[in-house]
Scaffold this motif. Structure first.
Motif, short mmCIF file in Angstrom:
data_model
loop_
_atom_site.label_atom_id
_atom_site.label_comp_id
_atom_site.label_asym_id
_atom_site.label_seq_id
_atom_site.Cartn_x
_atom_site.Cartn_y
_atom_site.Cartn_z
N SER A 16 116.46 38.44 35.66
CA SER A 16 115.23 38.63 36.44
C SER A 16 114.66 40.03 36.22
O SER A 16 113.45 40.20 36.03
CB SER A 16 115.54 38.40 37.92
N GLN A 17 115.53 41.02 36.22
CA GLN A 17 115.07 42.39 35.98
C GLN A 17 114.50 42.55 34.57
O GLN A 17 113.50 43.24 34.38
CB GLN A 17 116.23 43.38 36.18
N MET A 18 115.12 41.89 33.59
CA MET A 18 114.61 41.95 32.22
C MET A 18 113.23 41.30 32.12
O MET A 18 112.35 41.80 31.42
CB MET A 18 115.58 41.27 31.25
N ALA A 19 113.04 40.20 32.84
CA ALA A 19 111.73 39.54 32.83
C ALA A 19 110.67 40.45 33.43
O ALA A 19 109.57 40.59 32.89
CB ALA A 19 111.80 38.21 33.58
N LYS A 20 111.00 41.09 34.57
CA LYS A 20 110.06 42.02 35.20
C LYS A 20 109.75 43.18 34.27
O LYS A 20 108.59 43.60 34.14
CB LYS A 20 110.63 42.55 36.51
N LEU A 21 110.79 43.72 33.63
CA LEU A 21 110.59 44.83 32.71
C LEU A 21 109.72 44.43 31.53
O LEU A 21 108.82 45.18 31.12
CB LEU A 21 111.94 45.35 32.22
N SER A 22 109.93 43.23 31.02
CA SER A 22 109.10 42.74 29.90
C SER A 22 107.64 42.62 30.33
O SER A 22 106.74 43.00 29.57
CB SER A 22 109.61 41.38 29.43
N ASP A 23 107.41 42.12 31.54
CA ASP A 23 106.04 42.02 32.05
C ASP A 23 105.41 43.41 32.18
O ASP A 23 104.25 43.60 31.81
CB ASP A 23 106.02 41.32 33.41
N LEU A 24 106.17 44.36 32.69
CA LEU A 24 105.64 45.71 32.85
C LEU A 24 105.31 46.34 31.50
O LEU A 24 104.27 46.99 31.34
CB LEU A 24 106.64 46.59 33.61
N VAL A 25 106.17 46.13 30.52
CA VAL A 25 105.94 46.67 29.17
C VAL A 25 104.69 46.03 28.57
O VAL A 25 103.85 46.71 27.97
CB VAL A 25 107.18 46.46 28.28
N ARG A 26 104.54 44.72 28.73
CA ARG A 26 103.36 44.02 28.19
C ARG A 26 102.09 44.52 28.86
O ARG A 26 101.09 44.80 28.19
CB ARG A 26 103.51 42.51 28.39
N GLU A 27 102.12 44.67 30.20
CA GLU A 27 100.95 45.18 30.92
C GLU A 27 100.61 46.59 30.48
O GLU A 27 99.43 46.94 30.32
CB GLU A 27 101.20 45.13 32.43
N HIS A 28 101.63 47.40 30.26
CA HIS A 28 101.39 48.78 29.81
C HIS A 28 100.74 48.78 28.43
O HIS A 28 99.79 49.54 28.18
CB HIS A 28 102.71 49.54 29.77
N ALA A 29 101.23 47.93 27.54
CA ALA A 29 100.65 47.85 26.19
C ALA A 29 99.19 47.40 26.26
O ALA A 29 98.34 47.93 25.53
CB ALA A 29 101.47 46.89 25.33
N GLU A 30 98.90 46.44 27.14
CA GLU A 30 97.51 46.00 27.30
C GLU A 30 96.63 47.12 27.84
O GLU A 30 95.49 47.30 27.38
CB GLU A 30 97.45 44.79 28.23
#
Length: 99
Positions: free
Chosen positions: A40-54
């Protein structure tokens, strides 16, 4: 004699706690919970990284657009200055011919 009293008083103050070993079933449940929590933490982190890249992509686009607008404004100003200098040269050369 004094040493024995000291040692016994220390033992009374700090009782030795025995480690209670959990049954294997509880350990596997805890391991599964930890694994799910990490996923779950990895999924949240992946979402945060994707949002940051956008966000970074959007900022790069905005800066590029602003840069292009500024470049066009500077180019327009430069062309205006060139026209003014050309006009002044032409005007000065005509004044020199009138004499």
């Amino acid at each position: 004699m004094k040493r024995d009293v000291l040692v016994t008083s220390l033992v009374k103050q700090k009782p030795v706690q025995k480690l209670v070993q959990k049954p294997a079933v509880d350990g596997s449940k805890e391991s599964l919970w930890r694994l799910e929590h990490l996923e779950s933490q990895m999924a949240k982190l992946s979402d945060l990284v994707r949002e940051h890249a956008e966000d970074v992509d959007r900022l790069v686009r905005i800066v590029a657009e602003d840069r292009d607008v500024i470049r066009r404004q500077l180019l327009r100003k430069h062309h205006e200055q060139v026209r003014v200098r050309k006009h002044l040269r032409d005007a000065n050369s005509k004044v020199g011919l009138d004499f």
